[in-house]
Motif scaffolding. Structure first.
Motif, short mmCIF file in Angstrom:
data_model
loop_
_atom_site.label_atom_id
_atom_site.label_comp_id
_atom_site.label_asym_id
_atom_site.label_seq_id
_atom_site.Cartn_x
_atom_site.Cartn_y
_atom_site.Cartn_z
N ALA A 137 7.12 2.22 5.08
CA ALA A 137 7.06 1.25 4.24
C ALA A 137 6.16 -0.09 4.35
O ALA A 137 5.12 -0.73 4.85
CB ALA A 137 8.20 -0.46 4.27
N GLU A 138 5.81 0.04 6.61
CA GLU A 138 4.45 -0.62 7.41
C GLU A 138 3.19 -0.51 6.17
O GLU A 138 2.55 -0.70 6.49
CB GLU A 138 5.02 -0.23 8.59
CG GLU A 138 6.18 -1.42 9.06
CD GLU A 138 6.72 -1.26 10.33
OE1 GLU A 138 6.32 -1.98 11.61
OE2 GLU A 138 6.42 0.07 11.21
N ARG A 145 2.67 1.19 3.89
CA ARG A 145 1.81 0.87 2.45
C ARG A 145 2.14 -0.92 2.11
O ARG A 145 0.94 -1.17 2.15
CB ARG A 145 3.54 0.76 1.69
CG ARG A 145 3.52 2.04 0.83
CD ARG A 145 4.89 2.54 0.49
NE ARG A 145 5.91 2.10 -0.01
CZ ARG A 145 6.43 3.31 0.52
NH1 ARG A 145 6.52 4.64 1.09
NH2 ARG A 145 7.91 2.28 1.40
N ASN A 146 2.55 -1.49 3.21
CA ASN A 146 2.21 -3.14 3.50
C ASN A 146 1.12 -3.21 4.16
O ASN A 146 0.05 -3.97 3.57
CB ASN A 146 3.52 -3.94 4.06
CG ASN A 146 2.99 -5.52 4.31
OD1 ASN A 146 2.84 -5.92 3.31
ND2 ASN A 146 3.49 -5.78 5.33
N ALA A 182 -1.77 -2.11 1.16
CA ALA A 182 -1.27 -3.62 0.38
C ALA A 182 -2.84 -4.35 1.10
O ALA A 182 -3.43 -5.31 0.45
CB ALA A 182 -0.12 -3.79 0.20
N GLU A 183 -2.33 -5.13 1.57
CA GLU A 183 -3.05 -5.98 2.88
C GLU A 183 -4.77 -5.66 2.92
O GLU A 183 -5.48 -6.35 2.10
CB GLU A 183 -2.93 -6.54 3.82
CG GLU A 183 -1.41 -6.84 4.52
CD GLU A 183 -1.36 -8.38 3.55
OE1 GLU A 183 -1.79 -8.86 3.89
OE2 GLU A 183 -0.32 -8.58 2.54
#
Length: 81
Positions: free
Chosen positions: A4-5, A7-8, A11-12
């Motif tokens: 999840a981190e 992917r975050n 995305a950023e």
């Protein structure tokens, strides 16, 4: 780091790249700094110094310092090659 981190962060980074492509100069500077860090063209200590200058003075001053470090890294790489 969790998926999840990951992917975050991805995305950023994509948002930054998109803003840079649209002409956002701060995003372009940030993208250049991130890429230099990923390519080991700038050390962690140098990144901290850039961050500190950005906080104390301005983003422009921090980016100027980053460019000095980056050019120095390129010159050192050319000497060892």
């Amino acid at each position: 780091m969790s998926k999840a981190e990951d992917r975050n962060l991805e995305a950023e980074y994509q948002k930054i790249c998109h803003r840079a492509a649209e002409g956002d100069l701060v995003a372009l500077a940030l993208m250049n700094i991130i890429n230099a860090a990923l390519e080991d063209k700038i050390s962690d200590d140098q990144l901290r110094m850039v961050r500190d200058v950005c906080k104390r003075e301005s983003i422009a001053a921090g980016y100027k310092l980053f460019l000095e470090f980056y050019r120095q890294s390129l010159q050192e790489g050319a000497v060892t090659a």
